[in-house]
Design a protein around this motif. Structure first.
Motif, short mmCIF file in Angstrom:
data_model
loop_
_atom_site.label_atom_id
_atom_site.label_comp_id
_atom_site.label_asym_id
_atom_site.label_seq_id
_atom_site.Cartn_x
_atom_site.Cartn_y
_atom_site.Cartn_z
N SER A 391 -18.31 2.01 -40.11
CA SER A 391 -17.20 2.95 -39.88
C SER A 391 -17.44 4.20 -40.70
N ILE A 392 -16.64 5.21 -40.44
CA ILE A 392 -16.76 6.49 -41.13
C ILE A 392 -15.50 6.72 -41.95
N VAL A 393 -15.64 7.22 -43.15
CA VAL A 393 -14.49 7.58 -43.98
C VAL A 393 -14.40 9.09 -44.11
N CYS A 394 -13.20 9.63 -43.85
CA CYS A 394 -12.95 11.06 -44.04
C CYS A 394 -11.83 11.25 -45.06
N ARG A 395 -11.85 12.36 -45.75
CA ARG A 395 -10.93 12.57 -46.86
C ARG A 395 -9.48 12.72 -46.43
N ASN A 396 -9.26 13.27 -45.24
CA ASN A 396 -7.90 13.52 -44.80
C ASN A 396 -7.84 13.48 -43.28
N VAL A 397 -6.65 13.57 -42.74
CA VAL A 397 -6.45 13.43 -41.29
C VAL A 397 -7.12 14.58 -40.55
N ALA A 398 -7.02 15.80 -41.06
CA ALA A 398 -7.62 16.94 -40.37
C ALA A 398 -9.12 16.77 -40.24
N GLU A 399 -9.77 16.36 -41.31
CA GLU A 399 -11.22 16.14 -41.27
C GLU A 399 -11.56 15.00 -40.31
N ALA A 400 -10.77 13.95 -40.31
CA ALA A 400 -11.02 12.81 -39.44
C ALA A 400 -10.89 13.19 -37.97
N VAL A 401 -9.89 13.99 -37.65
CA VAL A 401 -9.70 14.42 -36.26
C VAL A 401 -10.86 15.31 -35.83
N SER A 402 -11.28 16.22 -36.68
CA SER A 402 -12.41 17.10 -36.35
C SER A 402 -13.66 16.27 -36.07
N ARG A 403 -13.94 15.29 -36.90
CA ARG A 403 -15.10 14.42 -36.69
C ARG A 403 -14.93 13.61 -35.41
N GLY A 404 -13.72 13.13 -35.17
CA GLY A 404 -13.45 12.33 -33.99
C GLY A 404 -13.64 13.10 -32.70
N LEU A 405 -13.23 14.36 -32.69
CA LEU A 405 -13.40 15.19 -31.51
C LEU A 405 -14.88 15.37 -31.18
N THR A 406 -15.68 15.54 -32.21
CA THR A 406 -17.12 15.70 -31.99
C THR A 406 -17.73 14.42 -31.42
N LEU A 407 -17.36 13.29 -31.99
CA LEU A 407 -17.92 12.02 -31.53
C LEU A 407 -17.43 11.62 -30.15
N ALA A 408 -16.21 11.97 -29.82
CA ALA A 408 -15.63 11.53 -28.56
C ALA A 408 -16.24 12.26 -27.36
N GLY A 409 -16.66 13.50 -27.55
CA GLY A 409 -17.21 14.23 -26.42
C GLY A 409 -16.20 14.32 -25.30
N ALA A 410 -16.55 13.77 -24.14
CA ALA A 410 -15.63 13.77 -23.00
C ALA A 410 -14.81 12.49 -22.94
N GLY A 411 -14.81 11.74 -24.03
CA GLY A 411 -14.10 10.47 -24.05
C GLY A 411 -12.66 10.60 -24.50
N THR A 412 -12.20 9.63 -25.31
CA THR A 412 -10.80 9.56 -25.72
C THR A 412 -10.70 9.45 -27.23
#
Length: 438
Positions: A391-412
């Motif tokens: 799993s990946i750990v991010c310092r805060n919600v904003a950073e986690a969402v930014s990373r998640g958007l990149t990983l999700a691509g056209a997904g969810t």
């Protein structure tokens, strides 16, 4: 948490911690007495339970509103703005009315001794009284017996499914939790029960008999069948049959998930049993248009960004329902889960269930109170050691969402784990797509 509004509203709540819990009804009783008993100026429906009580309350209020009843809705917690807790006819209470009521509460000598939730409850009841609400649908905050909302004399009560949560306050078994939640039953007011396991169900039925509250159960006095979760648009269709509606109703809600069919059915059972039955059209329209922020709230994909789902699931039963709904809707892959939980929850069971349905998990920490702050690094270590999962750990919600958007691509992108996590993510500009239900 954002405190909105002018001086009276801000002064009423600041600097009281949102999470402070002090058992007892003495403080709220004294405050409401000083305010002239606003809670006795309107009819009320009172709803408790572990999961689904907010949605059930929202369904009930929506049906009443559609039928022309001036309706107040009091729920908690809020996600971004405290005003989310106080609705009249589906809209936030007007700023001037909220400020007027806040000033009245603030002027009371007894207010200084009250907790955040007690003040919020008094504010809700004062607003509803001053704005001419006819029926208030009220969700408990924690438990029921000693919850600040339990000063009501309701026309009817409802209990949604019960599972282990808040065990440090309500006890370590479903039966002890049921005992606390059954404390909202009142003599002569029907007790409407959702799908509840046998042991806590027996506790609730005994509690109802003791106070003289007639019991109606989903699965006995009313039944749900032909449940179908559809994807385009996301909705849940079902058939409802009860003793008062023997011919049945075919209903649909825009809140996806099989559990939402039960929540809507329980709301209808409550209204029918409490002498507030909606006609068929109001039942259909009210259930169809009901929305509650952060309950499988979908923001569709725009501009190549992934679709996003917000859900405040914060215990194992709620996470299981969330995952079942994600599967039923065939969410676009990859599914990236941004997860921020609270330290006092059963986060191991929650993570284990999420791991089965997500392609990657990003663990983070919201701006929750220090005493409830989760350690995502510890959770990451547990997942790796006990489940063999990365799993990946991010310092805060904003950073986690930014990373998640990149990983999700056209997904969810799925944001879940707590109300504070969802509230922070929901406010981020990069997730400001279409807000379903706003």
């Amino acid at each position: 948490m954002l405190i909105a509004g002018g001086d009276a509203l801000a002064a009423l709540f600041d600097p009281r911690p949102v999470t402070t819990i002090r058992w007892g009804l003495d403080r709220i009783e004294a405050l409401l007495a000083e305010l002239g008993r606003p809670e006795r100026t309107f009819n009320a429906l009172h709803i408790a339970g572990t999961n689904g009580k907010g949605s059930t309350a929202c369904f009930a209020a929506s049906m009443l509103e559609d039928g022309g009843t001036r309706t107040g809705l009091y729920t908690s917690p809020h996600l971004e703005d405290v005003r989310e807790r106080f609705l009249i006819d589906g809209a936030w209470v007007e700023e001037s009315a909220l400020q007027s009521a806040a000033a009245r509460v603030l002027d009371c000598e007894t207010a200084e001794h009250c907790t955040y939730f007690e003040l919020a409850t008094a504010l809700a009841f004062t607003c509803f009284a001053e704005c001419g609400v006819e029926v208030a649908v009220v969700e408990t905050g924690l438990g029921g017996r000693l919850d600040a909302t339990n000063v009501l004399r309701p026309a009817g009560t409802a209990i949604t499914p019960i599972s282990l949560d808040h065990t440090e306050w309500l006890g370590g078994s479903p039966e002890s939790i049921a005992k606390e939640k059954g404390g909202i039953f009142k003599p002569g007011a029907p007790a409407c029960l959702g799908r509840i396991d046998p042991l806590p169900l027996a506790v609730l039925e005994r509690a109802a008999r003791r106070v003289g509250s007639p019991v109606a159960r989903l699965g006995r006095e009313a039944e749900v069948s032909d449940v179908e979760v559809r994807t385009d648009p996301p909705e849940t269709r079902f058939r409802y049959v009860s003793g008062s509606r023997p011919d049945g109703l075919r209903l649909a809600t825009g809140l996806p998930g099989r559990h939402q069919a039960d929540n809507a059915a329980l709301a209808l059972l409550l209204l029918d049993g409490s002498g507030l039955p909606p006609d068929e059209d109001s039942a259909r329209r009210g259930i169809a248009r009901a929305r509650l922020a952060g309950r499988f709230e979908i923001r569709p994909s725009r501009g190549g960004r992934p679709g996003c789902v917000f859900d405040i699931a914060h215990n194992p039963a709620a996470i299981a329902a969330l995952c079942e709904t994600v599967a039923a809707l065939s969410a676009a892959r990859p599914l990236i889960a941004v997860v921020g939980m609270l330290a006092d929850k059963d986060w191991k069971k929650m993570l284990a269930r999420l791991a089965l349905d997500s392609d990657a998990m990003i663990l983070t920490r919201s701006a929750a109170p220090a005493e409830r702050r989760w350690d995502p690094s510890r959770a990451q270590e547990w997942l790796s050691r006990e489940r063999g999962l990365e799993s990946i750990v991010c310092r805060n919600v904003a950073e986690a969402v930014s990373r998640g958007l990149t990983l999700a691509g056209a997904g969810t992108l799925l944001v879940t784990g707590s109300a504070t996590t969802v509230g922070e993510a929901r406010a981020l500009p990069e997730l400001a797509g279409v807000r379903t239900g706003d």
